[in-house]
Design a protein around this motif. Structure first.
Motif, PDB file in Angstrom:
ATOM      1  N   ASN A   1      -9.829   0.844  -0.362  1.00 55.13           N
ATOM      2  CA  ASN A   1      -9.097  -0.348   0.080  1.00 55.13           C
ATOM      3  C   ASN A   1      -9.846  -1.627  -0.277  1.00 55.13           C
ATOM      4  O   ASN A   1     -11.069  -1.654  -0.236  1.00 55.13           O
TER       5      ASN A   1
ATOM      6  N   SER B   1     -10.273  -5.394   1.178  1.00 53.86           N
ATOM      7  CA  SER B   1      -9.994  -6.166   2.392  1.00 53.86           C
ATOM      8  C   SER B   1     -10.332  -7.636   2.153  1.00 53.86           C
ATOM      9  O   SER B   1     -11.024  -7.981   1.203  1.00 53.86           O
TER      10      SER B   1
ATOM     11  N   LYS C   1      -7.226   9.989   5.595  1.00 53.84           N
ATOM     12  CA  LYS C   1      -6.515   9.701   4.341  1.00 53.84           C
ATOM     13  C   LYS C   1      -7.483   9.182   3.279  1.00 53.84           C
ATOM     14  O   LYS C   1      -7.345   9.493   2.092  1.00 53.84           O
ATOM     15  N   SER C   2      -8.465   8.396   3.693  1.00 52.26           N
ATOM     16  CA  SER C   2      -9.475   7.881   2.766  1.00 52.26           C
ATOM     17  C   SER C   2     -10.326   9.021   2.217  1.00 52.26           C
ATOM     18  O   SER C   2     -10.649   9.047   1.019  1.00 52.26           O
TER      19      SER C   2
ATOM     20  N   PHE D   1      -9.661   0.209  12.101  1.00 53.69           N
ATOM     21  CA  PHE D   1      -9.448   1.334  11.195  1.00 53.69           C
ATOM     22  C   PHE D   1      -9.415   2.608  12.035  1.00 53.69           C
ATOM     23  O   PHE D   1     -10.298   2.832  12.862  1.00 53.69           O
ATOM     24  N   THR D   2      -8.405   3.438  11.843  1.00 51.13           N
ATOM     25  CA  THR D   2      -8.217   4.614  12.702  1.00 51.13           C
ATOM     26  C   THR D   2      -8.770   5.895  12.066  1.00 51.13           C
ATOM     27  O   THR D   2      -9.029   5.949  10.864  1.00 51.13           O
TER      28      THR D   2
ATOM     29  N   SER E   1      -7.048   8.532  11.601  1.00 52.84           N
ATOM     30  CA  SER E   1      -6.011   8.972  10.661  1.00 52.84           C
ATOM     31  C   SER E   1      -6.190   8.298   9.304  1.00 52.84           C
ATOM     32  O   SER E   1      -6.095   8.945   8.248  1.00 52.84           O
ATOM     33  N   GLU E   2      -6.471   7.009   9.311  1.00 54.80           N
ATOM     34  CA  GLU E   2      -6.730   6.284   8.064  1.00 54.80           C
ATOM     35  C   GLU E   2      -8.023   6.780   7.402  1.00 54.80           C
ATOM     36  O   GLU E   2      -8.102   6.873   6.174  1.00 54.80           O
TER      37      GLU E   2
ATOM     38  N   TYR F   1      -9.660  -5.905  12.063  1.00 55.99           N
ATOM     39  CA  TYR F   1      -8.813  -4.772  11.702  1.00 55.99           C
ATOM     40  C   TYR F   1      -9.432  -3.511  12.296  1.00 55.99           C
ATOM     41  O   TYR F   1     -10.608  -3.226  12.065  1.00 55.99           O
TER      42      TYR F   1
ATOM     43  N   TYR G   1      -8.299  10.781  -0.362  1.00 52.43           N
ATOM     44  CA  TYR G   1      -8.224   9.988  -1.590  1.00 52.43           C
ATOM     45  C   TYR G   1      -9.502  10.157  -2.421  1.00 52.43           C
ATOM     46  O   TYR G   1      -9.438  10.435  -3.619  1.00 52.43           O
TER      47      TYR G   1
END
Length: 131
Positions: A99, A101, A12-13, A5-6, A8-9, A3, A16
């Motif tokens: 998250n 996973s 967002k993390s 992970f960007t 942008s992500e 996976y 959060y």
């Protein structure tokens, strides 16, 4: 399974975690080297708390991933500390995560060298004694 992970992500993390911690008071934020350093710096700016070089009482301790627990478990007994990871491979017990996973998922973070992820993964497996 891989996976990617960007950034942008990642942003967002950070948002959060910052929202979860915005009303809490910390003596500082510690990022577990290497994976937690980017997260610690971003949260230090966002929450306006000082970046510290070692975890202390009432600190926010962050890392990129909780997989085996070997890393974070060394800090578990620090009084008043709060723990956050971006990814956890198991349901959190005493730490927090953004998250969950899958156990077989290898996450490539945006600050990592994409070309070398396979050798990083192989080194990790060898180090942890996994097949």
């Amino acid at each position: 399974m891989i996976y990617y992970f960007t950034w942008s992500e990642f942003d967002k993390s950070v948002e959060y975690i910052a929202n979860e911690c915005k009303f809490l008071k910390f003596s500082g934020i510690y990022g577990v080297p290497r994976g937690g350093l980017c997260l610690a710096v971003a949260l230090s700016h966002k929450l306006k708390i000082k970046l510290i070089t070692e975890p202390i009482k009432n600190s926010l301790i962050v890392d990129d991933i909780y997989e085996t627990g070997i890393t974070l478990n060394t800090f578990k007994d620090i009084e008043g500390a709060m723990f956050f990871v971006i990814f956890s491979k198991i349901k959190p017990i005493w730490w927090n995560t953004v998250n969950i996973s899958k156990k077989n998922e290898w996450i490539v973070f945006p600050w990592e060298n994409i070309v070398n992820y396979q050798s990083d993964r192989n080194e990790y497996i060898k180090k942890r004694g996994k097949v």
